[in-house]
Design a protein around this motif. Structure first.
Motif, short mmCIF file in Angstrom:
data_model
loop_
_atom_site.label_atom_id
_atom_site.label_comp_id
_atom_site.label_asym_id
_atom_site.label_seq_id
_atom_site.Cartn_x
_atom_site.Cartn_y
_atom_site.Cartn_z
N ASP A 107 31.57 62.58 41.33
CA ASP A 107 32.80 62.27 42.06
C ASP A 107 32.58 61.16 43.08
N LEU A 108 31.40 61.14 43.70
CA LEU A 108 31.09 60.14 44.72
C LEU A 108 30.43 58.89 44.13
N GLY A 109 29.95 58.99 42.90
CA GLY A 109 29.14 57.95 42.30
C GLY A 109 29.83 56.62 42.07
N GLU A 110 31.13 56.65 41.82
CA GLU A 110 31.84 55.40 41.53
C GLU A 110 31.74 54.42 42.70
N ALA A 111 31.87 54.92 43.91
CA ALA A 111 31.78 54.04 45.09
C ALA A 111 30.37 53.45 45.19
N TRP A 112 29.34 54.24 44.87
CA TRP A 112 27.97 53.72 44.90
C TRP A 112 27.78 52.65 43.83
N GLU A 113 28.35 52.88 42.64
CA GLU A 113 28.25 51.89 41.57
C GLU A 113 28.91 50.58 41.99
N GLU A 114 30.07 50.68 42.64
CA GLU A 114 30.75 49.47 43.11
C GLU A 114 29.90 48.73 44.13
N LEU A 115 29.26 49.48 45.01
CA LEU A 115 28.39 48.86 46.01
C LEU A 115 27.23 48.12 45.33
N LEU A 116 26.60 48.76 44.35
CA LEU A 116 25.48 48.15 43.65
C LEU A 116 25.91 46.98 42.78
N ASP A 117 27.12 47.04 42.26
CA ASP A 117 27.62 45.95 41.41
C ASP A 117 27.80 44.64 42.18
#
Length: 159
Positions: free
Chosen positions: A114-124
């Motif tokens: 649930d929280l991972g999408e925001a982390w993926e966006e940050l890493l992208d």
């Protein structure tokens, strides 16, 4: 260090690191509260799932810096919650291995997902080269942290 651009970057990185680490500790507490676990239990689950195989209570104690008694109580809590099981070691029947329960860990994984999408966006936002630098830094920081923990544990406590 003199007041050079590199010195200013060291100072800025030091401050950013302190804020990041504090934010991570507070995030871990919020995650533990959300799951109804102790923060140390959440970190133990993280270590167990990152390990190449089951661990003994002694290994958990060494990884976390807990006494074997405290690590046993931690494993007791996780076992009562259904997150881990204790099984005899097939190579050495005197040892007991602590193994994560995949179905129960799905509860924790669901929160991460649930929280991972925001982390993926940050890493992208980073190039592959930047991600390699960040990954190398995190690995080296991990190793240094463990060495520093051992150093602190071997010193007498201040009066």
């Amino acid at each position: 260090m003199t007041d050079t651009p590199r010195a200013r970057l060291h100072d800025e990185l030091s401050m950013a690191s302190r804020r990041y680490l504090a934010a991570y500790v507070l995030f871990n507490q919020a995650l533990a509260d959300h799951l109804g676990l102790h923060p140390t239990d959440v970190q133990c689950l993280s270590l167990l799932t990152a390990a190449p195989g089951p661990l003994t209570v002694k290994q958990i104690a060494e990884m976390t810096g807990l006494t074997t008694g405290s690590a046993t109580r931690l494993v007791d809590r996780l076992e009562r919650g259904g997150y881990v099981v204790r099984t005899p070691d097939q190579q050495d029947r005197r040892r007991v291995l602590v193994t994560p329960v995949p179905d129960r860990l799905a509860r924790v994984a669901a929160v991460w997902d649930d929280l991972g999408e925001a982390w993926e966006e940050l890493l992208d936002e980073h190039t592959e080269e930047e991600l390699e630098v960040i990954t190398r830094h995190m690995r080296r920081a991990h190793d240094l942290s463990h060495a520093q923990m051992q150093r602190l544990r071997s010193r007498p406590k201040p009066a």
